[in-house]
Scaffold this active site. Structure first.
Site, PDB file in Angstrom:
ATOM      1  N   CYS A 265      35.121   3.826 -38.946  1.00 48.20           N
ATOM      2  CA  CYS A 265      34.747   4.104 -40.326  1.00 48.20           C
ATOM      3  C   CYS A 265      34.007   5.429 -40.303  1.00 48.20           C
ATOM      4  O   CYS A 265      34.563   6.416 -39.857  1.00 48.20           O
ATOM      5  CB  CYS A 265      33.917   2.963 -40.920  1.00 48.20           C
ATOM      6  SG  CYS A 265      32.563   2.385 -39.882  1.00 48.20           S
ATOM      7  N   SER A 266      32.757   5.458 -40.708  1.00 48.31           N
ATOM      8  CA  SER A 266      31.975   6.681 -40.584  1.00 48.31           C
ATOM      9  C   SER A 266      31.065   6.613 -39.360  1.00 48.31           C
ATOM     10  O   SER A 266      31.166   7.421 -38.447  1.00 48.31           O
ATOM     11  CB  SER A 266      31.141   6.923 -41.846  1.00 48.31           C
ATOM     12  OG  SER A 266      30.414   8.124 -41.747  1.00 48.31           O
ATOM     13  N   ALA A 267      30.188   5.596 -39.327  1.00 45.36           N
ATOM     14  CA  ALA A 267      29.317   5.416 -38.166  1.00 45.36           C
ATOM     15  C   ALA A 267      29.978   4.586 -37.080  1.00 45.36           C
ATOM     16  O   ALA A 267      29.571   4.629 -35.922  1.00 45.36           O
ATOM     17  CB  ALA A 267      28.006   4.759 -38.593  1.00 45.36           C
TER      18      ALA A 267
ATOM     19  N   ASP B 133      31.235   2.494 -48.928  1.00 44.56           N
ATOM     20  CA  ASP B 133      30.293   2.645 -47.823  1.00 44.56           C
ATOM     21  C   ASP B 133      29.125   1.682 -47.967  1.00 44.56           C
ATOM     22  O   ASP B 133      28.515   1.589 -49.026  1.00 44.56           O
ATOM     23  CB  ASP B 133      29.769   4.083 -47.787  1.00 44.56           C
ATOM     24  CG  ASP B 133      28.865   4.340 -46.595  1.00 44.56           C
ATOM     25  OD1 ASP B 133      29.067   3.671 -45.559  1.00 44.56           O
ATOM     26  OD2 ASP B 133      27.979   5.194 -46.694  1.00 44.56           O
TER      27      ASP B 133
ATOM     28  N   ILE C 216      30.205   1.144 -37.081  1.00 45.71           N
ATOM     29  CA  ILE C 216      29.523  -0.132 -36.820  1.00 45.71           C
ATOM     30  C   ILE C 216      29.643  -1.111 -37.991  1.00 45.71           C
ATOM     31  O   ILE C 216      29.761  -2.312 -37.780  1.00 45.71           O
ATOM     32  CB  ILE C 216      28.031   0.074 -36.478  1.00 45.71           C
ATOM     33  CG1 ILE C 216      27.304   0.798 -37.596  1.00 45.71           C
ATOM     34  CG2 ILE C 216      27.877   0.811 -35.158  1.00 45.71           C
ATOM     35  CD1 ILE C 216      25.799   0.924 -37.366  1.00 45.71           C
ATOM     36  N   GLY C 217      29.595  -0.641 -39.228  1.00 40.47           N
ATOM     37  CA  GLY C 217      29.570  -1.543 -40.376  1.00 40.47           C
ATOM     38  C   GLY C 217      30.937  -2.064 -40.750  1.00 40.47           C
ATOM     39  O   GLY C 217      31.323  -3.189 -40.426  1.00 40.47           O
ATOM     40  N   ARG C 218      31.712  -1.249 -41.452  1.00 37.84           N
ATOM     41  CA  ARG C 218      33.062  -1.651 -41.848  1.00 37.84           C
ATOM     42  C   ARG C 218      33.945  -1.882 -40.623  1.00 37.84           C
ATOM     43  O   ARG C 218      34.794  -2.772 -40.625  1.00 37.84           O
ATOM     44  CB  ARG C 218      33.660  -0.573 -42.745  1.00 37.84           C
ATOM     45  CG  ARG C 218      32.995  -0.475 -44.088  1.00 37.84           C
ATOM     46  CD  ARG C 218      33.452   0.719 -44.904  1.00 37.84           C
ATOM     47  NE  ARG C 218      32.689   1.912 -44.594  1.00 37.84           N
ATOM     48  CZ  ARG C 218      32.791   3.051 -45.271  1.00 37.84           C
ATOM     49  NH1 ARG C 218      33.639   3.135 -46.284  1.00 37.84           N
ATOM     50  NH2 ARG C 218      32.059   4.095 -44.945  1.00 37.84           N
TER      51      ARG C 218
ATOM     52  N   GLN D 212      26.896  -4.267 -40.061  1.00 30.84           N
ATOM     53  CA  GLN D 212      25.634  -3.557 -40.228  1.00 30.84           C
ATOM     54  C   GLN D 212      24.666  -4.207 -41.206  1.00 30.84           C
ATOM     55  O   GLN D 212      23.461  -4.092 -41.043  1.00 30.84           O
ATOM     56  CB  GLN D 212      25.936  -2.127 -40.676  1.00 30.84           C
ATOM     57  CG  GLN D 212      24.744  -1.210 -40.732  1.00 30.84           C
ATOM     58  CD  GLN D 212      25.128   0.166 -41.219  1.00 30.84           C
ATOM     59  OE1 GLN D 212      26.292   0.419 -41.506  1.00 30.84           O
ATOM     60  NE2 GLN D 212      24.170   1.048 -41.318  1.00 30.84           N
TER      61      GLN D 212
END
Length: 579
Positions: A510-512, A475, A514-516, A554
């Site tokens: 992913c989780s949010a 993460d 936006i990043g991965r 992100q």
């Protein structure tokens, strides 16, 4: 086109704030530990005076500020001197108690005799009568004449001298430099230098590709304990080709990125209507939108390899790119908080996925935290970026999968990473959500990901769905190796080509979301561009993704990682061409 907003046109309330889930906002304008003198000393406020020398309202006299700092330092030193004195007395008391116990005295009588010794020492410093009797001198003579255990006395005296020396050195450092012997060195900044963006210093470096199987990155698995600060209040000079970088930096608020926290941009002061529903954009928001629409930096293979090694320029380019987060005021609907994993990460309104519902007036029944994203060469709705489903949104997720006819799901997160990152939305065998029957057909475990093949059935219609679950990406960091990610991108591309032509977008989460997710989608698009055109435009692709969903890619570390992955991919293409 060159557009830049003057810092004088921005109110201090336009600064972004960094939020973690369920955490209260902390304004960047508040003084931090680095903005203080020493351990807790207040930073003096610069006074502003008119031409006649009259102190302007809202500002303090600098002399008064200096006096406050001086008195604070004196008070701190007095308190610390008392602490050191207590430590000295405790060390001596303990040492002499041990001495008397070794000499054969009882524990209680040893304490009394040790107190008499301390009383004897205090008689040289304080003009007062002995507290524990007049025989302290006789007792000290016995101590001095004792030869068998005198090493304890000498050691106790040595400890006392060492404490005194350390105390003096500590006090001098405290008074002169504003920090003690064990304090972290502080940095005093000017009053105007107060707008900072926070990100963890990237810990990876680009390796030499001597073998196709060689690891791309040399990562420090533990985050750097100290967080560096990047000054965004001044113009950043980048050594790049002016012909290829056509857009220059814009507003501060949109340039926020974070690797341990999620970023939220606040509403522009004076904007009374949500700008996502036809309201007029502020000049700052207009400049950000123009940047995202027109930002470009085309890289040839040689430029790509060189750029991937230039961490400083990549960080500067990342922070200059607007994040385009959504103002929470655009989603002021009761009960909506239950459908968002993170209260600061919301779908951009123009591209959000709208679920079909029998009651279209019920906003909650049509809402899901997901956005359509354009693909290579502007392909409409090539991807859907969404958050990891929560317990409350598993049914909505499967409604979206069926509604959009998606043939592939790419999951780039573990179910838990310190806390829950994604709910386990698939069954071990069979389950039904919102009238959709989901059945697991096969499960294949590869080195870095697992592949599940599902059968979806709703009514009389039946479809096949693939889920690629990539578990080797930590993460808000980057993978330890790049080749597995490239293999997954290529595998997903092959599966997409084999899917029916009428299939819908690939869902990535992913989780949010936006990043991965942003890194994977950007890598997929840019690999196609590199194969087709022989060049890549990572900046333009990032801008396009952020237009559709704010905050994609992100952190600056992830942005650099995309450059590293594309550089490796170009090396692989060149080697295959030569062979």
């Amino acid at each position: 086109m060159n557009r830049r907003l003057s810092s004088s046109t921005r109110s201090h309330t336009e600064d972004s704030i960094f939020l973690k889930p369920d955490e209260d906002p902390v304004w960047l304008d508040e003084p931090t530990r680095g903005d203080k003198f020493g351990d807790g000393a207040l930073k003096p406020v610069v006074a502003l005076k008119s031409e006649k020398g009259i102190l302007l309202p809202g500002h303090r006299d600098p002399k008064r500020g200096t006096e406050e700092v001086f008195m604070h330092k004196v008070y701190a030193l007095v308190v610390e001197i008392h602490c050191w004195a207590a430590l000295f007395i405790l060390s001596q008391l303990t040492g002499y108690w041990v001495f008397f116990v070794v000499e054969g005295n009882g524990p209680l009588s040893s304490i009394y005799k040790a107190l008499q010794v301390i009383d004897f020492y205090l008689g040289f410093i304080l003009p007062c009568n002995p507290i524990f009797g007049m025989d302290s001198v006789v007792l000290m003579m016995e101590v001095v004449n004792t030869k068998q255990h005198n090493w304890i006395v000498l050691g106790t005296a040595g400890v006392g001298v060492a404490i005194c020396v350390i105390m003096v050195v500590h006090m001098v450092c405290k008074w002169r430099y504003g920090c003690g012997l064990w304090s972290v060195t502080t940095v005093v900044r000017e009053t105007g230098d107060r707008r900072q963006s926070v990100s963890r210093q990237p810990s990876f470096t680009l390796s030499e590709w001597t073998d196709a199987q060689e690891d791309l990155l040399d990562l420090d698995p533990v985050p750097v304990p100290q967080t560096p600060l990047f000054d965004l209040g001044t113009d950043t000079k980048m050594e790049v080709d002016a012909a290829t970088l056509t857009v220059t930096p814009v507003g501060l608020q949109e340039r926020r990125g974070s690797n341990v926290s999620l970023t939220l941009d606040m509403c522009t002061p004076g904007c009374t209507e949500p700008y996502g529903y036809g309201a007029q954009l502020s000049p700052r928001d207009q400049s950000a939108q123009e940047y995202l629409r027109e930002g470009t930096h085309t890289l040839t293979p040689a430029m790509l390899h060189s750029r991937a090694l230039d961490d400083q320029s990549l960080q500067a380019e990342f922070y200059e790119t607007p994040m385009n987060f959504v103002d929470p005021k655009e989603y002021s609907y009761p009960g909506l908080v239950r459908k968002n994993r993170y209260k600061t990460i919301l779908p951009n309104t123009h591209s959000r996925v709208i679920l079909q519902s029998l009651d279209e007036e019920d906003f909650l029944s049509t809402y899901i935290n997901a956005n359509y994203l354009k693909g290579y060469r502007g392909e409409e709705r090539a991807y859907i970026a969404t958050q990891g489903p929560t317990v409350n949104t598993v049914g909505d997720f499967w409604r979206m999968v069926w509604q959009e006819g998606s043939p592939i799901i790419v999951m780039i997160t573990n179910l838990e990473e310190k806390n829950e990152k994604c709910a386990e939305y698939w069954p071990e065998d069979t389950v039904t959500h919102e009238g959709i029957e989901i059945t697991v057909v096969t499960v294949t475990q590869e080195d870095d990901y697992s592949l599940r093949v599902f059968t979806l059935k709703c009514g009389q219609e039946e479809r096949s769905l693939r889920q690629y679950w990539y578990t080797s990406w930590p993460d808000q960091k980057t993978p330890d190796k790049a080749p597995p990610l490239l293999e997954l991108v290529q595998e997903v591309e092959r599966a997409r080509e084999e899917a029916p032509a009428t299939s819908g977008p690939v869902i990535v989460h992913c989780s949010a979301g936006i990043g991965r997710t942003g890194c994977f989608i950007a890598t997929s698009i840019l690999c196609k561009q590199l194969r087709t055109e022989g060049v890549v435009d990572i900046l333009s692709t990032t801008c396009q993704l952020r237009l559709d969903r704010g905050g994609m890619i992100q952190t600056s570390e992830q942005y650099q990682f995309v450059h590293h992955v594309l550089s490796l991919y170009e090396k692989q293409l060149s080697q295959s061409t030569e062979e």
